[in-house]
Write an enzyme that holds these catalytic residues in place. Structure first.
Site, PDB file in Angstrom:
ATOM      1  N   ASN A 140       0.841  -1.202   0.000  1.00 28.67           N
ATOM      2  CA  ASN A 140       0.000   0.000   0.000  1.00 28.67           C
ATOM      3  C   ASN A 140       0.876   1.252   0.000  1.00 28.67           C
ATOM      4  O   ASN A 140       1.937   1.291   0.630  1.00 28.67           O
ATOM      5  CB  ASN A 140      -1.003  -0.001   1.163  1.00 28.67           C
ATOM      6  N   GLU A 147       0.529   5.295   0.557  1.00 27.87           N
ATOM      7  CA  GLU A 147      -0.390   6.327   1.053  1.00 27.87           C
ATOM      8  C   GLU A 147       0.029   7.729   0.621  1.00 27.87           C
ATOM      9  O   GLU A 147       1.098   7.928   0.043  1.00 27.87           O
ATOM     10  CB  GLU A 147      -0.482   6.209   2.583  1.00 27.87           C
ATOM     11  N   CYS A 184      -4.270   0.876  -2.442  1.00 28.24           N
ATOM     12  CA  CYS A 184      -4.231  -0.424  -1.779  1.00 28.24           C
ATOM     13  C   CYS A 184      -3.189  -1.327  -2.456  1.00 28.24           C
ATOM     14  O   CYS A 184      -2.961  -1.251  -3.671  1.00 28.24           O
ATOM     15  CB  CYS A 184      -5.578  -1.131  -1.884  1.00 28.24           C
ATOM     16  N   GLU A 209      -3.266  -4.453  -3.163  1.00 30.53           N
ATOM     17  CA  GLU A 209      -3.784  -5.377  -4.183  1.00 30.53           C
ATOM     18  C   GLU A 209      -3.799  -4.693  -5.544  1.00 30.53           C
ATOM     19  O   GLU A 209      -3.377  -5.248  -6.564  1.00 30.53           O
ATOM     20  CB  GLU A 209      -5.221  -5.824  -3.851  1.00 30.53           C
ATOM     21  N   CYS A 261     -10.233  -5.214   0.553  1.00 25.34           N
ATOM     22  CA  CYS A 261     -11.380  -4.309   0.742  1.00 25.34           C
ATOM     23  C   CYS A 261     -12.347  -4.446  -0.441  1.00 25.34           C
ATOM     24  O   CYS A 261     -12.021  -5.053  -1.468  1.00 25.34           O
ATOM     25  CB  CYS A 261     -10.902  -2.871   0.896  1.00 25.34           C
ATOM     26  N   CYS A 280     -11.029  -3.263  -3.839  1.00 31.10           N
ATOM     27  CA  CYS A 280     -10.070  -4.197  -4.443  1.00 31.10           C
ATOM     28  C   CYS A 280     -10.777  -5.428  -4.990  1.00 31.10           C
ATOM     29  O   CYS A 280     -10.414  -5.948  -6.044  1.00 31.10           O
ATOM     30  CB  CYS A 280      -8.990  -4.581  -3.437  1.00 31.10           C
TER      31      CYS A 280
END
Ligand code: THU
Length: 161
Positions: free
Chosen positions: A62, A64, A73, A75, A112, A115
């Site tokens: 990830n 940010e 994210c 993924e 999530c 994703c």
């Protein structure tokens, strides 16, 4: 009125040592990539690993940003990397793992909703399911047969036609 239901099935392994050597490799790659997570705001690292059909491995983490909604994210980082570098190679397996800064999470890390949606589109595009392997910081490993299996009644491009 008819009540409908959908069954969710997955494989549970007590730990990673029960996995095949190949699955252990993809999960180990996801763990390695925790190191590259840039997560100063959440202090929650996510690492991913992809196994492609040609045996190639691609990691992700990830990433940010101070502008929080821009956080990427792990993924989707890995899936975008695979599509950019190996656009015509099918993706077999996605492994996901996490690291929390101040507590031990022994529960498998689930992708999530956003994703899951993206994984489903990749599956549709490549006409092949992507196996999903998840583990928390330790303990049980779950394996799901596809992204679609964890996003029942998914929205997809067919609605737009
Ligand atoms: N995150 C992921 O990388 N993957 C998920 O499936 C869930 C959340 C990241 C986004 C953010 O950097 C941090 O975890 C906390 O939400």
């Amino acid at each position: 009125m008819i009540k409908k239901k959908q069954l969710l099935e997955w494989e549970m392994y007590p730990s990673e040592i029960e996995l095949t050597v190949e699955d252990q490799k993809v999960l180990a790659l996801a763990k390695k990539h925790l190191e590259y997570s840039y997560s100063p705001y959440s202090n929650f690292k996510v690492g991913t690993g992809l196994l492609l059909n040609n045996g190639q491995l691609i990691g992700g983490s990830n990433q940010e940003n101070a502008s929080y909604p821009l956080c990427l994210c792990a993924e989707r980082v890995a899936l975008a990397a695979a599509a950019s570098v190996y656009p015509s190679i099918l993706i077999d397996t996605l492994a996901v793992t996490i690291q929390h800064a101040n507590k031990i999470i022994g529960e498998p890390a689930m992708p999530c909703g956003a994703c899951r949606q993206v994984i489903c589109e990749v599956e549709q595009r490549q006409e092949k399911a992507i196996r999903i392997i998840t583990q928390g910081m330790e303990g049980e490993v779950y394996i799901f047969e596809s992204g679609l299996s964890i996003l029942p009644l998914a929205f997809d491009a067919s609605f737009l036609l």
